[in-house]
Scaffold this active site. Structure first.
Site, PDB file in Angstrom:
ATOM      1  N   LYS A 122       0.769  -1.025   0.030  1.00  0.00           N
ATOM      2  CA  LYS A 122      -0.115  -0.031   0.076  1.00  0.00           C
ATOM      3  C   LYS A 122       1.466   1.099  -0.020  1.00  0.00           C
ATOM      4  CE  LYS A 122      -3.833  -2.491   2.079  1.00  0.00           C
ATOM      5  NZ  LYS A 122      -5.041  -1.954   3.526  1.00  0.00           N
ATOM      6  N   ASP A 159      -0.426  -0.325  12.455  1.00  0.00           N
ATOM      7  CA  ASP A 159      -1.813  -0.967  12.627  1.00  0.00           C
ATOM      8  C   ASP A 159      -2.183  -0.628  13.652  1.00  0.00           C
ATOM      9  OD1 ASP A 159      -4.255  -2.063  13.009  1.00  0.00           O
ATOM     10  OD2 ASP A 159      -3.794  -3.764  12.775  1.00  0.00           O
ATOM     11  N   ASN A 203      -3.778  10.537  11.187  1.00  0.00           N
ATOM     12  CA  ASN A 203      -5.223  11.006   9.959  1.00  0.00           C
ATOM     13  C   ASN A 203      -6.200   9.792   9.748  1.00  0.00           C
ATOM     14  OD1 ASN A 203      -6.227  11.709   7.225  1.00  0.00           O
ATOM     15  ND2 ASN A 203      -5.286  10.060   7.277  1.00  0.00           N
ATOM     16  N   LYS A 249     -14.673  10.289  17.371  1.00  0.00           N
ATOM     17  CA  LYS A 249     -14.719  11.302  17.169  1.00  0.00           C
ATOM     18  C   LYS A 249     -13.857  12.108  18.701  1.00  0.00           C
ATOM     19  CE  LYS A 249     -12.608   9.528  14.246  1.00  0.00           C
ATOM     20  NZ  LYS A 249     -10.959  10.271  13.392  1.00  0.00           N
ATOM     21  N   TYR A 277     -18.753   4.836  16.195  1.00  0.00           N
ATOM     22  CA  TYR A 277     -17.847   5.926  15.002  1.00  0.00           C
ATOM     23  C   TYR A 277     -17.412   6.921  15.873  1.00  0.00           C
ATOM     24  CZ  TYR A 277     -16.088   8.926  11.805  1.00  0.00           C
ATOM     25  OH  TYR A 277     -15.372  10.163  10.740  1.00  0.00           O
TER      26      TYR A 277
END
Length: 321
Positions: free
Chosen positions: A65, A88, A115, A203, A199
């Protein structure tokens, strides 16, 4: 301090901000960007690489990747020094290995862009037993930051230093359990909660983490940024799961036209490199494009930020950090 909701950077709306013009020369800067192999992370690395930093560590889960991403970086910045950082965030062992690799190869670190992240995944746990979103989006980046703090702090003491930490968050932080973070259940799969709530909790933690970093380490500028609704692999994955919500989101996005990854990277690029440091308010939360924002009541709760910090430090200690 600028008022929340005001655009504090006069050139920072999507039609006026130009990374080619507004990112200064980054000579001698060492930069880490997690999740730099796709989406806004790769867009961020590409723009930074154009401005001759000393070194960029681009994290990805695999060398393949990384190599795919670095081809695009080298296409626009052939002389850029971009190094592979295997990472990871759902594994503390991987985070520790990545931090050790950075510290072994550089004596300074100027910019850390947290990020990388996940969104909308089915219930699950990280390797250390945290709810998958919370563990990957908050605990992993928080541990990486903790392990890199000695390097960041020593760099901040150098003459003319301008060290910054940028946490990628989301408007999704508005969807959380009661009280913002449910410390009693965050080490479970939270299978009874919608993925947006799982989620959103992670955040919110990104915002609170930046606020507490600013309180504890004022020599470093630490902020959180919402990139906007961006057409990235995260949205593609959400569409691909063929849930009712995912289908509705896909229809909405066809009408609303999400930002490109390049546009989505603008706010984090601004926060990481804007030369008027006083505009990048330490501990603040920003929305596109360079707009100082309040966030939810929980996102402004400094006592909750402190509670999260104390809790996570206890967790890290339990794991030997």
């Amino acid at each position: 301090m600028p008022k929340a909701g005001s655009i504090i950077n006069p050139v920072s709306d999507v039609w006026k901000y130009d990374p080619d013009k507004h990112i200064p020369n980054l000579k001698d800067k060492v930069i880490v960007v997690t999740g730099g192999n796709s989406g806004t992370g790769k867009a961020c690395v590409i723009e930074l690489a154009k401005h001759t930093p000393k070194r960029i560590f681009l994290s990805a889960r695999s060398k393949a990747k990384f190599e795919d991403a670095v081809k695009d970086v080298k296409a626009v910045a052939p002389d850029a020094v971009v190094e592979f950082l295997e990472l990871d965030l759902a594994s503390f062992a991987s985070v520790k290995h990545a931090a050790e690799a950075i510290k072994a190869s550089t004596e300074s670190l100027d910019i850390l862009v947290n990020n990388a992240g996940i969104m909308g995944l089915p219930p699950g746990l990280t390797k250390e037993g945290y709810e998958l979103h919370f563990g990957t989006n908050h605990m992993g980046p928080a541990l990486l930051t903790k392990l890199l703090l000695p390097l960041l702090l020593s760099t901040a003491q150098q003459p003319g230093a301008d060290v910054r930490i940028v946490n990628l968050t989301s408007m999704g932080h508005t969807n959380t359990p009661k009280g913002g973070i449910d410390f009693e259940t965050v080490k479970t799969e939270l299978s009874d909660r919608h993925s947006f709530v799982r989620y959103g909790q992670s955040k919110l933690a990104n915002i609170l983490h930046a606020r507490e970093l600013a309180q504890r380490y004022p020599s470093i500028t630490s902020v959180s940024v919402h990139p906007g609704r961006v057409a990235t692999q995260l949205l593609d994955d959400m569409y691909g799961r063929r849930t009712v919500v995912g289908s509705l989101m896909q229809v909405y996005d066809k009408i609303a036209s999400p930002l490109t990854p390049q546009q989505g990277a603008y706010t984090q690029l601004w926060a990481a490199t804007w030369s008027k440091k006083e505009d990048v308010v330490n501990g603040a939360y920003f929305e596109p494009f360079g707009k100082l924002a309040q966030g939810t009541k929980d996102a402004r709760d400094l006592e909750l930020a402190k509670k999260l910090w104390i809790w996570q430090e206890g967790e890290f200690e339990n794991h030997g950090f």
